[in-house]
Design an enzyme around this catalytic site. Structure first.
Site, PDB file in Angstrom:
ATOM      1  N   ASP A 243      49.944  50.966  44.437  1.00  0.00           N
ATOM      2  CA  ASP A 243      51.303  51.518  44.517  1.00  0.00           C
ATOM      3  C   ASP A 243      51.288  52.773  45.388  1.00  0.00           C
ATOM      4  O   ASP A 243      50.695  53.786  45.023  1.00  0.00           O
ATOM      5  CB  ASP A 243      51.828  51.854  43.121  1.00  0.00           C
ATOM      6  CG  ASP A 243      52.239  50.612  42.348  1.00  0.00           C
ATOM      7  OD1 ASP A 243      52.199  49.516  42.925  1.00  0.00           O
ATOM      8  OD2 ASP A 243      52.602  50.735  41.159  1.00  0.00           O
ATOM      9  N   THR A 486      46.426  35.943  40.663  1.00  0.00           N
ATOM     10  CA  THR A 486      45.797  36.927  41.541  1.00  0.00           C
ATOM     11  C   THR A 486      44.272  36.793  41.534  1.00  0.00           C
ATOM     12  O   THR A 486      43.722  35.891  40.912  1.00  0.00           O
ATOM     13  CB  THR A 486      46.185  38.351  41.113  1.00  0.00           C
ATOM     14  OG1 THR A 486      45.715  38.571  39.772  1.00  0.00           O
ATOM     15  CG2 THR A 486      47.681  38.546  41.133  1.00  0.00           C
ATOM     16  N   GLU A 524      47.389  35.087  45.244  1.00  0.00           N
ATOM     17  CA  GLU A 524      47.431  36.377  45.939  1.00  0.00           C
ATOM     18  C   GLU A 524      46.044  36.994  45.859  1.00  0.00           C
ATOM     19  O   GLU A 524      45.279  36.714  44.928  1.00  0.00           O
ATOM     20  CB  GLU A 524      48.428  37.342  45.280  1.00  0.00           C
ATOM     21  CG  GLU A 524      49.869  36.924  45.331  1.00  0.00           C
ATOM     22  CD  GLU A 524      50.779  37.932  44.630  1.00  0.00           C
ATOM     23  OE1 GLU A 524      50.274  39.009  44.218  1.00  0.00           O
ATOM     24  OE2 GLU A 524      51.981  37.643  44.497  1.00  0.00           O
ATOM     25  N   LEU A 527      43.278  42.866  45.664  1.00  0.00           N
ATOM     26  CA  LEU A 527      43.002  44.114  46.380  1.00  0.00           C
ATOM     27  C   LEU A 527      43.060  43.866  47.880  1.00  0.00           C
ATOM     28  O   LEU A 527      42.785  42.752  48.336  1.00  0.00           O
ATOM     29  CB  LEU A 527      41.612  44.652  45.995  1.00  0.00           C
ATOM     30  CG  LEU A 527      41.393  44.971  44.510  1.00  0.00           C
ATOM     31  CD1 LEU A 527      39.931  45.326  44.263  1.00  0.00           C
ATOM     32  CD2 LEU A 527      42.305  46.096  44.056  1.00  0.00           C
TER      33      LEU A 527
END
Length: 623
Positions: A243, A486, A524, A527
């Protein structure tokens, strides 16, 4: 103790506790966890649907009761009989020399689930199906509603920067964005993913939506011929991995949480997490007369009406946020203020008054009032390892009657939350042409332990003896939702040995669960990675093959892969030179051979895209 999935309706708020107690009045006599039959589910559904918007209520009626919510036979044998010891040394089937024992049970170790398992011959989600191994080999491909051949390509999308739309509802860094999109298109990227922040669009007051910034952004993306995956981001930006900016929840929602802090998830020390509203208040009118689910529904309905002309053509997918970082989970590992550090086990988030009221009702319903005062007191702290706690250690409290009750409840109401949100979204976006997806977090640390502590605190009741992902996949399957997962870029050998990580086995387990539930899978990277090793692993995992399968059976690949994230680093010469052939290979559905060979095969594409990549890098550097 019999297994149960708490009713996605009756357990979601304390106002239904009376109905739950009445339905389960015999529990105190039997001493077993309550199980609802179909008649009882219908009674609770009637109570609940009267409180929902008309379109959502109709959507619930369209699903048969037997498949709408998983049911449990009252004759289900006690869980303790299922936790038989694993054959010795089964875990040593390692993919590399350094890997620790991981939780891929052998063929002989079977579990019986209280959740429906979907198979080619079982359209009714029979809750009494025969036991199956957690990593059972599949010998025939199951088609899904986005089926392609086993050799089909995987379109690549790229996540836009989190702050692509400003607080003034304008497009951020317009020149850099145009240069970047032009470069991505030249590389063969199918489209982009963008967060559509609740905190920006409905910022000032309920029902007042400002879509101007997103209209402008979508027009720019469309002009480059790219598709859009739009994320309904009902969470706060800030406090999670990667973020780079702070976007709070809407101002009027923040005002309500300031007045009533129990709207936020809370840990046992009383620390509040404001990333996402507590699911304990999902159906309570705590937001200026609205329930959170009503607020989410109104927001999605406004999005649909505003962008109706783009849905199905430019906007090809709607990802529905269901928790922190948009994922279906609890905020059990918050990075903000250094609260949690990898690879800590995290903490249970069930101490706001709404969650506690729900827990008390569940405990009273089975005649165990003393179990309703909170989560386990010996589960440690955020940065502990499992063996440092009495609850999560090898033969700890997670295997006790109380532990099984609590984990059933904690994971069950998370599933109920997901069921409610996805039912709402499906009713709103039906017949728009856009696919729906939901995101599940890849919590791979401590996967090699028996308890899988990090997954348990996040709300995934997955242990060495219990498949926690089949219930999630089955829920997605009931609503035709793509399961987005992920950590697709990770390898076991890259992880610190002390953390006992196994992203590869975790991915295999989730893929198998999705295959059983006939759910398409998207992926996805967790990192940012720009190296050859990560690209190879993504290509390998995109084929959705079980790496433990000696037959290397071929199944349909991922329906999409989304790359994290568009930034200046992606367009650096060496990174861009590797990224372009990666995109081409994914799109063409080819298995990776050699990087130099692949680069030579795509040299023309790389050469053509290089000037645009350099221009994009320069534009981003000056913004």
């Amino acid at each position: 103790m019999a297994l149960v999935l708490p009713s996605p309706i009756g357990s979601i708020q304390s106002s239904f506790c009376g109905s739950a107690n009445e339905l389960n009045k015999d529990a105190s006599k039997t001493g077993s966890f309550p199980c609802f039959d179909r008649t009882e589910i219908c009674q609770v559904r009637c109570i609940f649907q009267s409180k929902l918007p008309a379109d959502v209520s109709q959507a619930l009626h369209r699903h048969p009761t037997s498949s709408d919510f998983p049911l449990v036979s009252r004759n289900t044998p006690p869980r303790t009989s299922l936790c038989t010891p694993a054959p010795e040394k089964w875990w040593k089937r390692s993919s590399h020399p350094q890997s620790k024992p991981y939780a891929s049970p052998p063929q002989e170790l079977v579990t019986q689930n209280a959740f429906p398992s979907a198979s080619a011959n079982d359209a009714q989600h029979d809750c009494c199906s025969s036991p199956t191994s957690v990593l059972e080999k599949e010998h025939s491909s199951l088609e899904t509603n986005t089926s392609v051949s086993a050799s089909g390509g995987v379109p690549v999308y790229v996540m836009l920067p989190l702050d692509s739309v400003t607080f003034n509802n304008t497009v951020n860094r317009r020149r850099a964005l145009n240069a970047s999109l032009l470069a991505l298109k030249s590389a063969g990227v199918a489209g982009v993913m963008m967060d559509v922040w609740w905190g920006l669009v409905e910022r000032d007051e309920p029902g007042k939506y400002t879509w101007s910034g997103y209209k402008e952004l979508m027009d720019i993306i469309k002009s480059h011929g790219l598709k859009i995956q739009a994320v309904m981001s009902f969470h706060q930006c800030g406090g999670n991995v990667g973020d780079s900016c702070f976007i709070p929840l809407p101002k009027w929602v923040v005002e309500e949480t300031n007045r009533n802090p129990d709207l936020a998830y809370t840990d046992k020390q009383g620390r509040r997490n404001y990333e996402y509203l507590s699911l304990g208040c999902d159906t309570l009118p705590v937001l200026k007369g609205k329930t959170p689910v009503q607020a989410y529904a109104d927001y999605m309905r406004s999005f649909r009406d505003t962008f109706r002309d783009l849905l199905g053509e430019t906007i090809v997918e709607i990802q529905v946020g269901m928790g922190p970082a948009g994922e279906l989970r609890y905020p059990s590992y918050p990075e903000s203020n250094g609260t949690w550090r990898f690879p800590g086990i995290g903490e249970f988030q069930c101490y706001d008054k709404y969650m506690l009221a729900n827990l008390r009702a569940a405990a009273v319903a089975i005649g165990k009032r003393e179990w309703g005062h909170g989560g386990p007191c010996d589960a440690g702290h955020y940065n502990n390892f499992p063996e440092e706690t009495n609850f999560f250690r090898r033969d700890g409290g997670w295997k006790s009657a109380y532990g099984e009750f609590f984990l059933d409840w904690y994971s069950g109401i998370l599933l109920a939350h997901g069921e409610l949100i996805l039912t709402t979204a499906e009713s709103i976006f039906r017949n728009t042409g856009a696919k729906l997806s939901g995101k599940v977090s890849g919590i791979h640390w401590h996967y090699g332990t028996r308890s899988h502590a990090s997954e348990l605190t996040a709300g995934y009741y997955n242990t060495r003896f219990r498949d926690g992902y089949l219930p999630i996949a089955s829920m997605f399957g009931r609503h035709g939702i793509i399961l987005n997962f992920t950590c697709i870029e990770m390898r076991d050998s890259e992880q610190p040995p002390e953390a006992r990580c196994s992203p590869e086995n975790l991915i295999s387990q989730v893929v198998l669960a999705a295959r059983k539930a006939r759910v398409p899978v998207a992926g996805e990277n967790a990192l940012p990675r720009y190296d050859e090793t990560a690209y190879k692993q993504i290509v390998k995992n995109s084929r959705l093959r079980n790496h433990n399968d000696p037959q290397n059976a071929a199944f349909e690949p991922m329906c999409a892969f989304t790359f994290l994230r568009l930034n200046q680093v992606l367009f650096h010469n060496d990174n861009w030179r590797l990224f372009v052939p990666f995109v081409r290979q994914m799109a063409e559905g080819r298995i990776f051979n050699g990087w130099e060979e692949e680069r030579r095969a795509t040299e023309l594409f790389v050469h053509a895209a290089r000037p645009l990549g350099q221009e994009a890098a320069a534009a981003l550097a000056h913004n």
